[in-house]
Design an enzyme around this catalytic site. Structure first.
Site, mmCIF file in Angstrom:
data_model
loop_
_atom_site.group_PDB
_atom_site.id
_atom_site.type_symbol
_atom_site.label_atom_id
_atom_site.label_comp_id
_atom_site.label_asym_id
_atom_site.label_seq_id
_atom_site.Cartn_x
_atom_site.Cartn_y
_atom_site.Cartn_z
ATOM 1 N N TYR A 68 0.843 -1.211 0.000
ATOM 2 C CA TYR A 68 0.000 0.000 0.000
ATOM 3 C C TYR A 68 0.881 1.265 0.000
ATOM 4 C CZ TYR A 68 -4.458 2.425 0.665
ATOM 5 O OH TYR A 68 -5.573 3.212 0.503
ATOM 6 N N LYS A 82 -3.217 8.537 2.846
ATOM 7 C CA LYS A 82 -4.464 8.345 3.612
ATOM 8 C C LYS A 82 -4.316 8.890 5.042
ATOM 9 C CE LYS A 82 -7.175 6.249 0.603
ATOM 10 N NZ LYS A 82 -8.193 7.045 -0.102
HETATM 11 P P1 NAP Z 1 -12.287 3.544 -8.364
HETATM 12 O O1 NAP Z 1 -13.603 3.013 -8.763
HETATM 13 O O2 NAP Z 1 -11.137 3.306 -9.274
HETATM 14 O O3 NAP Z 1 -12.442 5.092 -8.019
HETATM 15 C C1 NAP Z 1 -11.337 5.960 -7.873
HETATM 16 C C2 NAP Z 1 -11.682 7.194 -8.626
HETATM 17 O O4 NAP Z 1 -10.699 8.252 -8.442
HETATM 18 C C3 NAP Z 1 -11.708 6.917 -10.119
HETATM 19 O O5 NAP Z 1 -12.888 7.456 -10.668
HETATM 20 C C4 NAP Z 1 -10.468 7.629 -10.581
HETATM 21 O O6 NAP Z 1 -10.408 7.925 -11.949
HETATM 22 C C5 NAP Z 1 -10.555 8.851 -9.692
HETATM 23 N N1 NAP Z 1 -9.382 9.703 -9.865
HETATM 24 C C6 NAP Z 1 -8.085 9.345 -9.961
HETATM 25 N N2 NAP Z 1 -7.336 10.423 -10.219
HETATM 26 C C7 NAP Z 1 -8.184 11.495 -10.260
HETATM 27 C C8 NAP Z 1 -8.023 12.873 -10.503
HETATM 28 N N3 NAP Z 1 -6.824 13.421 -10.762
HETATM 29 N N4 NAP Z 1 -9.117 13.685 -10.496
HETATM 30 C C9 NAP Z 1 -10.347 13.167 -10.278
HETATM 31 N N5 NAP Z 1 -10.563 11.858 -10.042
HETATM 32 C C10 NAP Z 1 -9.495 11.031 -10.043
HETATM 33 O O7 NAP Z 1 -11.819 2.916 -6.964
HETATM 34 P P2 NAP Z 1 -12.469 2.858 -5.511
HETATM 35 O O8 NAP Z 1 -11.817 1.698 -4.864
HETATM 36 O O9 NAP Z 1 -13.930 2.961 -5.565
HETATM 37 O O10 NAP Z 1 -11.862 4.160 -4.819
HETATM 38 C C11 NAP Z 1 -12.645 5.183 -4.209
HETATM 39 C C12 NAP Z 1 -12.010 5.605 -2.894
HETATM 40 O O11 NAP Z 1 -12.135 4.546 -1.959
HETATM 41 C C13 NAP Z 1 -10.522 5.921 -2.995
HETATM 42 O O12 NAP Z 1 -10.225 7.028 -2.151
HETATM 43 C C14 NAP Z 1 -9.896 4.665 -2.435
HETATM 44 O O13 NAP Z 1 -8.600 4.888 -1.909
HETATM 45 C C15 NAP Z 1 -10.891 4.353 -1.336
HETATM 46 N N6 NAP Z 1 -10.823 3.001 -0.800
HETATM 47 C C16 NAP Z 1 -10.880 1.917 -1.634
HETATM 48 C C17 NAP Z 1 -10.813 0.650 -1.094
HETATM 49 C C18 NAP Z 1 -10.869 -0.555 -1.983
HETATM 50 O O14 NAP Z 1 -10.460 -1.639 -1.537
HETATM 51 N N7 NAP Z 1 -11.361 -0.470 -3.201
HETATM 52 C C19 NAP Z 1 -10.698 0.463 0.299
HETATM 53 C C20 NAP Z 1 -10.657 1.587 1.116
HETATM 54 C C21 NAP Z 1 -10.713 2.858 0.565
HETATM 55 P P3 NAP Z 1 -9.387 6.996 -12.861
HETATM 56 O O15 NAP Z 1 -10.034 5.674 -12.973
HETATM 57 O O16 NAP Z 1 -9.288 7.736 -14.120
HETATM 58 O O17 NAP Z 1 -8.057 6.943 -12.145
#
Ligand code: NAP
Length: 257
Positions: free
Chosen positions: A157, A164
């Site tokens: 990570y 984070k």
């Molecule tokens: P996701 O569907 O890939 O969503 C992440 C989003 O962030 C995507 O739409 C991505 O676009 C966008 N992004 C990246 N760079 C950006 C920028 N410069 N400007 C605007 N948007 C941008 O993944 P997700 O897992 O749902 O993530 C959402 C949140 O949950 C994140 O903060 C992640 O760290 C958090 N989270 C995820 C998990 C997990 O296991 N999935 C666990 C805990 C927390 P692109 O696809 O173009 O990069």
């Protein structure tokens, strides 16, 4: 559909596709009657986001790369014109270079470190500042997404864990600033969910099977479960809660090993 959030408006940053945690949040908020705006990062994602959002009639869909301040300005200008006010912001955005989500953390480059922090942590402050004039005095709620890697060492990570930690500290400072103005700020620490962003973390599948083995609920969580916690944090039942991180991780964070 229920009426808990009828008459309320919200903006959701971070829908990439139907697996996105942001989409889980959107479904819960829309089912409670909230009118929503969505952002997509660039043309690459525009069609998939528009197709998905078509399921929620009356929504706005706007471009926003959070590394471009003028695009964030434009989003809030459009929301002001179209909605007039704002009750909720869901920040579900993160990014780090794929080759820095594996191997030794000490190899993190300065560029990679700065980029991860700009997109994944600073953007919450940049967005909150612009949301403030639309949210002030409305008992609004800002929610962001974080992960246990901010406080424990989770293999691979790496720089995202540091970002984070900065994000969670930002939640506390923003909560202190914005509370007197009637806005609450909280984070949800989600357990691992198979999304586009998660696929960038090396050995992600191993992590989910380890959690299913030892978490108190003996399973992983879904984006719908995170969405329902988001609904709680954006609605009246959480009116006494701000500046905190709530875990939606099947209880994994309490375990010692
Ligand atoms: P996701 O569907 O890939 O969503 C992440 C989003 O962030 C995507 O739409 C991505 O676009 C966008 N992004 C990246 N760079 C950006 C920028 N410069 N400007 C605007 N948007 C941008 O993944 P997700 O897992 O749902 O993530 C959402 C949140 O949950 C994140 O903060 C992640 O760290 C958090 N989270 C995820 C998990 C997990 O296991 N999935 C666990 C805990 C927390 P692109 O696809 O173009 O990069």
């Amino acid at each position: 559909m229920n009426t808990l959030l009828e008459g309320k408006t919200g903006i959701i940053f971070g829908v990439a596709n139907k697996r996105s945690i942001a989409w889980g949040c959107a479904k819960s908020l829309a089912q409670a009657g909230m009118r929503l705006a969505f952002t997509y990062v660039d043309e690459r994602l525009e069609k998939s986001v528009r197709d998905l959002v078509a399921e929620i009639p009356g929504s706005l869909v706007l471009p926003c790369d959070v590394t471009k301040p003028e695009e964030i300005d434009e989003v809030f200008e459009t929301v002001r014109e179209e909605f007039g006010y704002l009750d909720t912001v869901v920040h579900a955005i993160a990014f780090a270079k794929r080759d820095e989500l594996q191997g030794d953390f000490f190899n993190t480059t300065k560029d990679g470190y700065m980029l991860a922090h700009e997109v994944s942590a600073y953007s919450l402050t940049a967005i909150s500042r612009r949301a403030l004039p639309l949210m002030e005095g409305r008992e609004g709620s800002i929610v962001t997404l974080t992960y246990l890697g901010s406080e424990r060492v989770v293999p691979n990570y790496n720089v995202m864990g540091i970002a984070k930690a900065a994000l969670e500290a930002s939640v506390r400072y923003l909560a202190a600033d914005l509370g007197p103005r009637g806005i609450r700020v909280n984070a949800i620490s989600a357990g691992p969910i198979r999304t586009l962003a998660a696929s960038g973390v090396k050995d992600f599948a191993d992590m989910t099977s380890h959690i299913a083995d030892i978490a108190p609920l003996r399973r992983n969580v879904t984006s719908e479960e995170v969405g329902d916690c988001c609904l709680f944090l954006c609605g009246p039942h959480s009116r006494g809660i701000t500046g905190t991180t709530i875990f939606v991780d099947a209880g994994f964070h309490i375990m010692g090993g």
